[in-house]
Design an enzyme around this catalytic site. Sequence first.
Site, PDB file in Angstrom:
ATOM      1  N   HIS A   1      -4.695 -10.987   6.078  1.00 62.61           N
ATOM      2  CA  HIS A   1      -4.484 -10.283   4.765  1.00 62.61           C
ATOM      3  C   HIS A   1      -4.746 -11.244   3.556  1.00 62.61           C
ATOM      4  CE1 HIS A   1      -3.162  -6.195   5.647  1.00 62.61           C
ATOM      5  NE2 HIS A   1      -2.861  -6.652   6.769  1.00 62.61           N
TER       6      HIS A   1
ATOM      7  N   LYS B   1       0.328  -3.353 -10.218  1.00 64.13           N
ATOM      8  CA  LYS B   1       0.277  -4.222  -8.840  1.00 64.13           C
ATOM      9  C   LYS B   1       1.173  -5.167  -8.951  1.00 64.13           C
ATOM     10  CE  LYS B   1      -4.254  -4.699  -9.778  1.00 64.13           C
ATOM     11  NZ  LYS B   1      -4.902  -4.654  -8.485  1.00 64.13           N
ATOM     12  N   ARG B   2       1.714  -5.882  -7.844  1.00 62.90           N
ATOM     13  CA  ARG B   2       2.525  -7.223  -7.801  1.00 62.90           C
ATOM     14  C   ARG B   2       1.823  -7.963  -8.994  1.00 62.90           C
ATOM     15  NH1 ARG B   2       6.270  -7.956  -3.736  1.00 62.90           N
ATOM     16  NH2 ARG B   2       6.671  -9.802  -5.387  1.00 62.90           N
TER      17      ARG B   2
ATOM     18  N   LYS C   1      -4.037 -12.003  -9.400  1.00 64.09           N
ATOM     19  CA  LYS C   1      -4.418 -10.844  -9.972  1.00 64.09           C
ATOM     20  C   LYS C   1      -4.700 -10.641 -11.552  1.00 64.09           C
ATOM     21  CE  LYS C   1      -1.849  -8.456  -6.297  1.00 64.09           C
ATOM     22  NZ  LYS C   1      -2.534  -7.465  -5.779  1.00 64.09           N
TER      23      LYS C   1
ATOM     24  N   THR D   1      -5.964  -1.893  -2.654  1.00 63.72           N
ATOM     25  CA  THR D   1      -5.821  -0.526  -2.156  1.00 63.72           C
ATOM     26  C   THR D   1      -5.583   0.437  -3.603  1.00 63.72           C
ATOM     27  OG1 THR D   1      -3.828  -0.669  -1.496  1.00 63.72           O
ATOM     28  CG2 THR D   1      -5.514  -0.484   0.240  1.00 63.72           C
TER      29      THR D   1
ATOM     30  N   LYS E   1      -6.961   4.121  -5.011  1.00 62.42           N
ATOM     31  CA  LYS E   1      -6.186   5.368  -5.461  1.00 62.42           C
ATOM     32  C   LYS E   1      -6.890   5.800  -6.680  1.00 62.42           C
ATOM     33  CE  LYS E   1      -2.460   2.917  -3.137  1.00 62.42           C
ATOM     34  NZ  LYS E   1      -1.249   2.250  -3.573  1.00 62.42           N
TER      35      LYS E   1
HETATM   36  C1  LIG Z   1      -1.358   0.735  -3.674  1.00 62.47           C
HETATM   37  C2  LIG Z   1      -0.126   0.154  -3.852  1.00 62.47           C
HETATM   38  C3  LIG Z   1       0.063  -1.416  -4.078  1.00 62.47           C
HETATM   39  C4  LIG Z   1      -1.385  -2.163  -3.741  1.00 62.47           C
HETATM   40  O1  LIG Z   1      -1.883  -2.320  -5.097  1.00 62.47           O
HETATM   41  P1  LIG Z   1      -3.080  -3.371  -5.359  1.00 62.47           P
HETATM   42  O2  LIG Z   1      -3.440  -3.131  -6.778  1.00 62.47           O
HETATM   43  O3  LIG Z   1      -4.024  -3.173  -4.222  1.00 62.47           O
HETATM   44  O4  LIG Z   1      -2.500  -4.709  -5.265  1.00 62.47           O
HETATM   45  C5  LIG Z   1       1.381  -1.960  -4.359  1.00 62.47           C
HETATM   46  N1  LIG Z   1       2.507  -1.338  -4.599  1.00 62.47           N
HETATM   47  C6  LIG Z   1       2.333  -0.018  -4.667  1.00 62.47           C
HETATM   48  C7  LIG Z   1       3.629   0.762  -4.928  1.00 62.47           C
HETATM   49  C8  LIG Z   1       1.083   0.685  -4.208  1.00 62.47           C
HETATM   50  O5  LIG Z   1       1.222   2.017  -4.226  1.00 62.47           O
END
Ligand SMILES: *Cc1c(COP(=O)(O)O)cnc(C)c1O
Length: 830
Positions: free
Chosen positions: A375, A566-567, A572, A674, A678
């Site tokens: 990952h 995101k985190r 990022k 991911t 979304k």
């Molecule tokens: C989808 C999701 C992530 C991953 O987000 P990235 O933008 O791909 O880092 C992290 N936390 C939550 C709650 C999510 O739903």
Amino acid sequence: MTPSSLAVRQDRLEPGDKSQPRLNDADTIAKEIVEKLTYSIGKTTGAARLHDWLEATTLVVRDRIIDNWFNSTIETRRSQAKRVCYLSMEFLIGRLLRDAISNLGLTDPIREALARYDVELDLVELLEPDAALGNGGLGRLAACFMESMASTGVPGYGYGIRYVHGFFRQEIVDSAQVELPETWLKHGNPWEFERRESSYEIGFGGKVTSIEENGRTRFVWRPAERVLAVAYDTPAVGWRGNHVNTLRLWSAQSLDPILLDAFNAGDHIGALLESNKAEAITRVLYPADSHQAGQELRLRQEFFFSSASLQDIIRHHLAQYDDLTNLADKVAIQLNDTHPAVSVAELMRLLVDVHGMEWDAAWTITRATFSYTNHTLLPEALETWPIHLFERLLPRQMQIIYQINAGVLREATQGQGFDDRTISAISLIDEGNGRRVRMGQLAFVGSHAVNGVSALHTELMKQTVFHDLHRLYPSRIENKTNGVTPRRWLHQANPGLSKLLDETIGPGFRDNIEEIAKLDAHADDAAFQERFAAVKRENKERLATLVQERLAITLDPGAMFDIQVKRIHEYKRQLLNILETVALYEQIRSLPHLDWTPRVKIFAGKAAPSYVQAKEIIHLAGDVARVVNSDPTVRGLLKVVFIPNYNVSLAEIIMPAADLSEQISTAGLEASGTGNMKFALNGALTIGTLDGANVEMLEHIGEDNIFIFGLKADEVARMRAEGHGGQAVINSQPLLRSAIDSISAGVFSQGDPGRYANLMNSIRDRDWWMIAADFRAYWDKQRQLDVLWKDRGAWNRVAARNTARMSWFSSDRSIREYARDIWKAGPGAR
Ligand SMILES: *Cc1c(COP(=O)(O)O)cnc(C)c1O
């Protein structure tokens, strides 16, 4: 209610009996909910509070799931189908009720049944705790995969840890992150079933002895400590409820709950020490994302859940086949990252030491059974353990790792003639840094397939972390690009868009997401564009209401919602976004006569508690928000909000409300992402770098419909190697220089110039994350989007195209690829 109408029905289904399906009309469901309220919860409808209705509704839904669960289990056993065991330290599942109701097609009757008692389903759903047994993308992927395995009919078993405290709750106090414990199990968990018969002893420490047996040396591990792993099962329901899989989470218990001798002698604390120590193993989730946690308790967690899962898998297999030589034909074990990598050594121990198999036969079976998903390429995230710690905690597994290593290195030297440098790169033992066990290498050599999670990431894996192992085993690495489940992230999170899709292209997309491609034909239709925009507007109003309620900030749903959630991590690059925000703020102030596009900059995400820079970035976002939002000269053209406590439930509200999705990581560092999927599925435009799955999104969505900027992965690598620094770029970029200078002068930190000195100096000096280097390209792309926003038809056309072209990023597609190429399991394999 008459007693007879409350009586428990006698005609309950026998497992496997489909002749009397439950009735799913609102009358029947209302009756059953009241029955649960009365006899399981002990409340009358008049006295019931919202949380009682939640529990009663959950129990009614659960009954329906259980019928199908039994059927799925019986069918898998009958057909002797191959089982897929997905080992993951994290499952970021979120709330389950709406997902289950929707997948069972019960939304309307349940809504109606509850309405008869003046209870609103939406409010009931909101009371369910958000199960956050994960940090972010990795854990959410495991949750999407569980749903997709069930929806595509793959017999899947998720194995993980039942943390008492999931991912911490984030509060923002004076713009800074505060971490609070999360307590999702406080009021019980109606979704889980304790399986007392499925419990296993897990050892730690102690000694290894050997005995001679029939001319063969057998090793016996005598652990100094033992704890019990107890299984808790949660059903994972697929689309239309056709197939139901199991998520099995392990809880640690002490073998002796209390030392009575010690207690009776007056040592009340000491009497409980052992039990506390055992239970500590599954007490908390480590809030570490993309960096190594490193403490002994973490290694205990990893071994604990790996060993319990393997013992369970073996027992299950022996009960059905009474033979371990066909294990790899009947079981596939996927290692989600290196956290369960110790499984490779533990399966060898179980096969060789416990079940008496020859080493070579066991090794063949082990490799055929395991596969491993990588990952991350971030060096600080690659898992290694000091040998002395590993040896003390897992002495037999350490011996086995040495023996595996000897075999691999023999292959490399004798078979391939590799030189010393290559040998030390391949070795499972890092001899350079005080001798450490490399979990990535262990997972790699113990697997028949190793995959990355996007095309770019897989390519970079071959070039970097696994460069030499790839030379030794050139056919082992393959790509499996991530996906997200369209049930949760489209049908449930965005009912408005789903309804519009029903009306525009028919409901077929609900069973087959590829049908959303039909939307492309409508993207140019002005009337459709307006309806698409109206759905987006409603979703933005819903988010604006949430922000108003939680933060007392008023957002204009007519402005562009520009979102990065995101985190929080340097790679990022939330900092790049904040700098662009500051530059934009300064431009709006100095050039007020220009026709600025109104924007709302929305941020959310958690920082690891020990990650200083990430916490400073959150602080800066909040500081900038306070200044910008209270400046009258901005006239509402720019708002900045940081929404606290990002989790799955919040994401379900945010994703459908985005106009613009920020996917701006330093190229080469985001494995897949991911969140990007979304957002685009819900009709947001993406501004992003050529990183992770953005690269494949570009291919599917088309270059006119995605907004790519900045350095590419190879350019980043080259500039780093050449010793790029930020100062020269900053000097040549007045907008960037001014933004950095303002922050450094304390404009946003109430006159405190020191607060962001480290953050700003890191850009000036090293610019490791290429923030200065990419600023200009990012700024220009944002202004291009400002222009597009003014042509509403054009924007909406692009937005609709995004939704139309995202079907490939369904986790159903990912799972079908894993099933076909790696697991050789699932409907196609039978
Ligand atoms: C989808 C999701 C992530 C991953 O987000 P990235 O933008 O791909 O880092 C992290 N936390 C939550 C709650 C999510 O739903």
